[in-house]
Design an enzyme around this catalytic site. Structure first.
Site, PDB file in Angstrom:
ATOM      1  N   SER A 133      44.753  43.891  49.161  1.00 46.97           N
ATOM      2  CA  SER A 133      45.197  45.090  48.449  1.00 46.97           C
ATOM      3  C   SER A 133      44.963  46.348  49.270  1.00 46.97           C
ATOM      4  CB  SER A 133      44.402  45.254  47.152  1.00 46.97           C
ATOM      5  OG  SER A 133      44.605  44.177  46.296  1.00 46.97           O
ATOM      6  N   HIS A 152      52.025  41.643  50.815  1.00 49.25           N
ATOM      7  CA  HIS A 152      51.323  42.133  49.636  1.00 49.25           C
ATOM      8  C   HIS A 152      52.199  41.977  48.397  1.00 49.25           C
ATOM      9  CE1 HIS A 152      49.256  45.541  47.272  1.00 49.25           C
ATOM     10  NE2 HIS A 152      48.603  44.423  47.116  1.00 49.25           N
ATOM     11  N   GLU A 167      55.268  44.121  49.696  1.00 49.36           N
ATOM     12  CA  GLU A 167      55.076  45.015  50.842  1.00 49.36           C
ATOM     13  C   GLU A 167      54.821  44.127  52.066  1.00 49.36           C
ATOM     14  OE1 GLU A 167      53.263  49.029  48.804  1.00 49.36           O
ATOM     15  OE2 GLU A 167      51.839  47.433  49.233  1.00 49.36           O
ATOM     16  N   ASN A 190      49.409  50.808  46.399  1.00 58.67           N
ATOM     17  CA  ASN A 190      48.004  51.000  46.007  1.00 58.67           C
ATOM     18  C   ASN A 190      47.439  52.352  46.436  1.00 58.67           C
ATOM     19  OD1 ASN A 190      47.802  48.663  44.610  1.00 58.67           O
ATOM     20  ND2 ASN A 190      46.809  47.490  46.230  1.00 58.67           N
TER      21      ASN A 190
HETATM   22  N1  CAA Z   1      54.488  34.585  34.138  1.00 60.15           N
HETATM   23  C1  CAA Z   1      55.718  34.397  33.691  1.00 60.15           C
HETATM   24  N2  CAA Z   1      56.351  35.220  32.839  1.00 60.15           N
HETATM   25  C2  CAA Z   1      55.692  36.306  32.457  1.00 60.15           C
HETATM   26  C3  CAA Z   1      54.378  36.597  32.883  1.00 60.15           C
HETATM   27  C4  CAA Z   1      53.770  35.684  33.764  1.00 60.15           C
HETATM   28  N3  CAA Z   1      52.523  35.847  34.238  1.00 60.15           N
HETATM   29  N4  CAA Z   1      53.977  37.756  32.318  1.00 60.15           N
HETATM   30  C5  CAA Z   1      55.005  38.189  31.582  1.00 60.15           C
HETATM   31  N5  CAA Z   1      56.042  37.327  31.653  1.00 60.15           N
HETATM   32  C6  CAA Z   1      57.377  37.456  31.052  1.00 60.15           C
HETATM   33  C7  CAA Z   1      57.562  36.474  29.921  1.00 60.15           C
HETATM   34  O1  CAA Z   1      58.924  36.135  29.839  1.00 60.15           O
HETATM   35  C8  CAA Z   1      57.134  37.314  28.733  1.00 60.15           C
HETATM   36  O2  CAA Z   1      57.653  36.827  27.538  1.00 60.15           O
HETATM   37  P1  CAA Z   1      56.744  35.785  26.664  1.00 60.15           P
HETATM   38  O3  CAA Z   1      55.465  36.514  26.330  1.00 60.15           O
HETATM   39  O4  CAA Z   1      57.592  35.493  25.472  1.00 60.15           O
HETATM   40  O5  CAA Z   1      56.486  34.582  27.521  1.00 60.15           O
HETATM   41  C9  CAA Z   1      57.719  38.671  29.091  1.00 60.15           C
HETATM   42  O6  CAA Z   1      57.525  38.780  30.502  1.00 60.15           O
HETATM   43  C10 CAA Z   1      57.099  39.829  28.381  1.00 60.15           C
HETATM   44  O7  CAA Z   1      55.707  39.814  28.597  1.00 60.15           O
HETATM   45  P2  CAA Z   1      54.671  40.548  27.673  1.00 60.15           P
HETATM   46  O8  CAA Z   1      55.148  40.465  26.256  1.00 60.15           O
HETATM   47  O9  CAA Z   1      53.321  40.009  27.995  1.00 60.15           O
HETATM   48  O10 CAA Z   1      54.618  42.061  28.072  1.00 60.15           O
HETATM   49  P3  CAA Z   1      55.502  43.093  28.885  1.00 60.15           P
HETATM   50  O11 CAA Z   1      56.892  43.145  28.375  1.00 60.15           O
HETATM   51  O12 CAA Z   1      54.682  44.328  28.914  1.00 60.15           O
HETATM   52  O13 CAA Z   1      55.567  42.564  30.383  1.00 60.15           O
HETATM   53  C11 CAA Z   1      54.388  42.907  32.428  1.00 60.15           C
HETATM   54  C12 CAA Z   1      54.447  42.185  31.070  1.00 60.15           C
HETATM   55  C13 CAA Z   1      55.568  42.453  33.300  1.00 60.15           C
HETATM   56  C14 CAA Z   1      53.094  42.451  33.070  1.00 60.15           C
HETATM   57  C15 CAA Z   1      54.449  44.466  32.227  1.00 60.15           C
HETATM   58  O14 CAA Z   1      53.506  44.857  31.273  1.00 60.15           O
HETATM   59  C16 CAA Z   1      54.206  45.228  33.517  1.00 60.15           C
HETATM   60  O15 CAA Z   1      55.085  45.386  34.341  1.00 60.15           O
HETATM   61  N6  CAA Z   1      52.939  45.734  33.684  1.00 60.15           N
HETATM   62  C17 CAA Z   1      52.556  46.488  34.876  1.00 60.15           C
HETATM   63  C18 CAA Z   1      52.166  45.510  35.957  1.00 60.15           C
HETATM   64  C19 CAA Z   1      51.834  46.198  37.234  1.00 60.15           C
HETATM   65  O16 CAA Z   1      51.843  47.414  37.375  1.00 60.15           O
HETATM   66  N7  CAA Z   1      51.492  45.375  38.242  1.00 60.15           N
HETATM   67  C20 CAA Z   1      51.036  45.873  39.528  1.00 60.15           C
HETATM   68  C21 CAA Z   1      49.536  45.877  39.544  1.00 60.15           C
HETATM   69  S1  CAA Z   1      48.891  46.493  41.073  1.00 60.15           S
HETATM   70  C22 CAA Z   1      48.968  45.179  42.098  1.00 60.15           C
HETATM   71  O17 CAA Z   1      49.359  44.097  41.757  1.00 60.15           O
HETATM   72  C23 CAA Z   1      48.549  45.436  43.522  1.00 60.15           C
HETATM   73  C24 CAA Z   1      47.138  45.281  43.857  1.00 60.15           C
HETATM   74  O18 CAA Z   1      46.873  45.040  45.058  1.00 60.15           O
HETATM   75  C25 CAA Z   1      46.032  45.511  42.914  1.00 60.15           C
HETATM   76  P1  NAD Z   2      40.782  36.202  42.007  1.00 60.26           P
HETATM   77  O1  NAD Z   2      39.357  36.536  41.871  1.00 60.26           O
HETATM   78  O2  NAD Z   2      41.601  35.981  40.779  1.00 60.26           O
HETATM   79  O3  NAD Z   2      40.953  34.883  42.915  1.00 60.26           O
HETATM   80  C1  NAD Z   2      40.370  34.693  44.165  1.00 60.26           C
HETATM   81  C2  NAD Z   2      40.303  33.184  44.393  1.00 60.26           C
HETATM   82  O4  NAD Z   2      39.952  32.943  45.750  1.00 60.26           O
HETATM   83  C3  NAD Z   2      39.233  32.504  43.525  1.00 60.26           C
HETATM   84  O5  NAD Z   2      39.828  31.425  42.823  1.00 60.26           O
HETATM   85  C4  NAD Z   2      38.189  32.025  44.546  1.00 60.26           C
HETATM   86  O6  NAD Z   2      37.547  30.838  44.170  1.00 60.26           O
HETATM   87  C5  NAD Z   2      39.078  31.823  45.761  1.00 60.26           C
HETATM   88  N1  NAD Z   2      38.340  31.804  47.032  1.00 60.26           N
HETATM   89  C6  NAD Z   2      37.299  32.582  47.414  1.00 60.26           C
HETATM   90  N2  NAD Z   2      36.925  32.251  48.675  1.00 60.26           N
HETATM   91  C7  NAD Z   2      37.758  31.276  49.091  1.00 60.26           C
HETATM   92  C8  NAD Z   2      37.898  30.513  50.291  1.00 60.26           C
HETATM   93  N3  NAD Z   2      37.078  30.715  51.327  1.00 60.26           N
HETATM   94  N4  NAD Z   2      38.880  29.575  50.377  1.00 60.26           N
HETATM   95  C9  NAD Z   2      39.715  29.377  49.343  1.00 60.26           C
HETATM   96  N5  NAD Z   2      39.632  30.054  48.165  1.00 60.26           N
HETATM   97  C10 NAD Z   2      38.661  30.979  48.056  1.00 60.26           C
HETATM   98  O7  NAD Z   2      41.411  37.358  42.897  1.00 60.26           O
HETATM   99  P2  NAD Z   2      42.933  37.870  42.940  1.00 60.26           P
HETATM  100  O8  NAD Z   2      43.111  38.916  41.912  1.00 60.26           O
HETATM  101  O9  NAD Z   2      43.836  36.684  42.967  1.00 60.26           O
HETATM  102  O10 NAD Z   2      42.938  38.610  44.343  1.00 60.26           O
HETATM  103  C11 NAD Z   2      43.007  37.881  45.547  1.00 60.26           C
HETATM  104  C12 NAD Z   2      43.432  38.801  46.677  1.00 60.26           C
HETATM  105  O11 NAD Z   2      44.701  39.405  46.362  1.00 60.26           O
HETATM  106  C13 NAD Z   2      42.472  39.976  46.948  1.00 60.26           C
HETATM  107  O12 NAD Z   2      42.490  40.262  48.316  1.00 60.26           O
HETATM  108  C14 NAD Z   2      43.112  41.102  46.142  1.00 60.26           C
HETATM  109  O13 NAD Z   2      42.750  42.375  46.609  1.00 60.26           O
HETATM  110  C15 NAD Z   2      44.580  40.827  46.368  1.00 60.26           C
HETATM  111  N6  NAD Z   2      45.488  41.351  45.347  1.00 60.26           N
HETATM  112  C16 NAD Z   2      45.095  41.382  44.035  1.00 60.26           C
HETATM  113  C17 NAD Z   2      45.982  41.850  43.074  1.00 60.26           C
HETATM  114  C18 NAD Z   2      45.604  41.890  41.631  1.00 60.26           C
HETATM  115  O14 NAD Z   2      46.285  42.566  40.849  1.00 60.26           O
HETATM  116  N7  NAD Z   2      44.583  41.181  41.196  1.00 60.26           N
HETATM  117  C19 NAD Z   2      47.257  42.277  43.458  1.00 60.26           C
HETATM  118  C20 NAD Z   2      47.629  42.209  44.815  1.00 60.26           C
HETATM  119  C21 NAD Z   2      46.720  41.752  45.747  1.00 60.26           C
END
Ligand code: CAA
Ligand code: NAD
Length: 309
Positions: free
Chosen positions: A144, A165, A177, A215
């Site tokens: 991330s 990503h 990404e 991010n």
């Molecule tokens: N797998 C498959 N289908 C899924 C799903 C999943 N994990 N999650 C949602 N769906 C689909 C399903 O068809 C679901 O319908 P059902 O519940 O009947 O199965 C439908 O989407 C609608 O889902 P929800 O009713 O749960 O809610 P929603 O309409 O709000 O959609 C969401 C869910 C797509 C997650 C939406 O809330 C959303 O876009 N949220 C924001 C997510 C976001 O910003 N993600 C980025 C996070 S940052 C990141 O990832 C980077 C990082 O490095 C941290």
């Molecule tokens: P998570 O905690 O759900 O899962 C991590 C998994 O990695 C665990 O099941 C753990 O047992 C496994 N693991 C740890 N060490 C390991 C090893 N040496 N070999 C194999 N498996 C191992 O975490 P996550 O949310 O899936 O995040 C994983 C990566 O993806 C991180 O780098 C995170 O920053 C990135 N990421 C997270 C998100 C998010 O929304 N959670 C989105 C994009 C990217």
């Protein structure tokens, strides 16, 4: 060049270099992201091996993939439930599991790492796998926030190393990404672009800079929402409602923080704060640190800012 320094943005290639054909994919880490990446890669017809540290985690991951696939087919095959069942079975046949990454990578074209957000651990894992994987294998990290160049530096294949990503939930979020470092070859970068497109995703090219694009904007916003709440300027619930109804976000910042994982959010902030301690956007939050210390890691743990069933 430092992680914060400017780099030339890699362009989508127009060259005629043949890209690597990716058939077998190793996904390291069967958590939220790894399971999602394995699912979309297998759905696109790739042979995928999901690797985690123990069988229980892998069983849970495959169960999660099956559940998510069923949600996907409910919509995609609404009028043809039998075709939907066949699709789920076909995708699951493309997924195998292992706890032995070193053997799996020996026949892999691409290794996508999605383990804990910790530079030392990612470097150690890649350093080890570099010795086991063939020279042709491309390595990619789903980090991330960490510098791809620093993770790649643990290997002898910086030209065959990039960032891929994905976003959570992987089956629903259309963006990937793609990050190339100054050492990533054009062939590797283009292969990662092609792979993202084969998964039905839209790739964007990013610099190897902290948080890439999404991010770098999203994480400071999530942290600012927590600080707003810590200052007593709004309840979590009101801030979430406000951002959903007033700004059109699908989730409020507290819901999204829980969804991402509060441990991941904290790892990102801690890393950035260490690299740039003067930047107020990267200042730590007491509330976030407390929740993580209590094991309240968000939705995956059953409790974070909110409680989950
Ligand atoms: N797998 C498959 N289908 C899924 C799903 C999943 N994990 N999650 C949602 N769906 C689909 C399903 O068809 C679901 O319908 P059902 O519940 O009947 O199965 C439908 O989407 C609608 O889902 P929800 O009713 O749960 O809610 P929603 O309409 O709000 O959609 C969401 C869910 C797509 C997650 C939406 O809330 C959303 O876009 N949220 C924001 C997510 C976001 O910003 N993600 C980025 C996070 S940052 C990141 O990832 C980077 C990082 O490095 C941290
Ligand atoms: P998570 O905690 O759900 O899962 C991590 C998994 O990695 C665990 O099941 C753990 O047992 C496994 N693991 C740890 N060490 C390991 C090893 N040496 N070999 C194999 N498996 C191992 O975490 P996550 O949310 O899936 O995040 C994983 C990566 O993806 C991180 O780098 C995170 O920053 C990135 N990421 C997270 C998100 C998010 O929304 N959670 C989105 C994009 C990217």
């Amino acid at each position: 060049m430092s992680f914060f320094a400017h780099q030339i943005c890699r362009r989508f290639s127009t060259s005629a270099v043949r890209n690597v054909v990716i058939k077998h994919v190793t996904v390291l880490g069967g958590g939220q992201m790894g399971a999602g990446i394995a699912q979309v890669a297998a759905s696109a017809g790739h042979s995928v091996t999901l690797v985690d540290t123990n069988e229980d985690l892998l069983t849970k991951a495959v169960r999660g993939i099956e559940g998510s696939l069923k949600r996907v087919v409910k919509k995609k095959f609404a009028d043809k439930p039998e075709a939907g069942d066949a699709f789920v079975r076909g995708v699951l046949q493309n997924v195998s599991t292992s706890t032995d990454a070193e053997s799996v990578v020996q026949h892999s074209d691409l290794v996508v790492e999605a383990i804990v957000e910790n530079l030392k651990i990612k470097r150690a894992v890649f350093g080890q796998l570099d010795k086991a994987a063939p020279a042709r294998t491309i390595f990619a990290s789903n980090t991330s926030s960490l510098p791809i160049s620093e993770i790649a530096g643990a290997t002898n294949r910086p030209d065959r190393f990039g960032g891929l990503h994905f976003f959570n939930p992987v089956p629903m979020m259309r963006l990937v990404e793609v990050i190339g470092t100054s050492a990533t070859s054009q062939e590797t970068f283009d292969s990662l672009l092609d792979f993202s497109k084969a998964l039905g995703k839209t790739p964007v090219s990013c610099k190897d800079s902290p948080g890439f694009i999404v991010n770098r904007l999203l994480v400071p916003y999530l942290m600012e929402a927590i600080r707003l709440h810590e200052r007593g300027h709004g309840s979590k619930e009101d801030i979430d409602i406000a951002m959903k109804l007033g700004a059109g976000y699908p989730m409020g910042p507290f819901e999204l923080g829980d969804y991402v994982g509060l441990d991941t959010l904290k790892f990102v902030m801690d890393g950035w704060s260490e690299m740039d301690p003067e930047n107020r956007l990267f200042a730590p939050s007491e509330l976030l640190n407390k929740l993580v210390a209590e094991g309240k890691l968000g939705k995956k743990a059953g409790e974070g800012f909110y409680k989950y069933k």
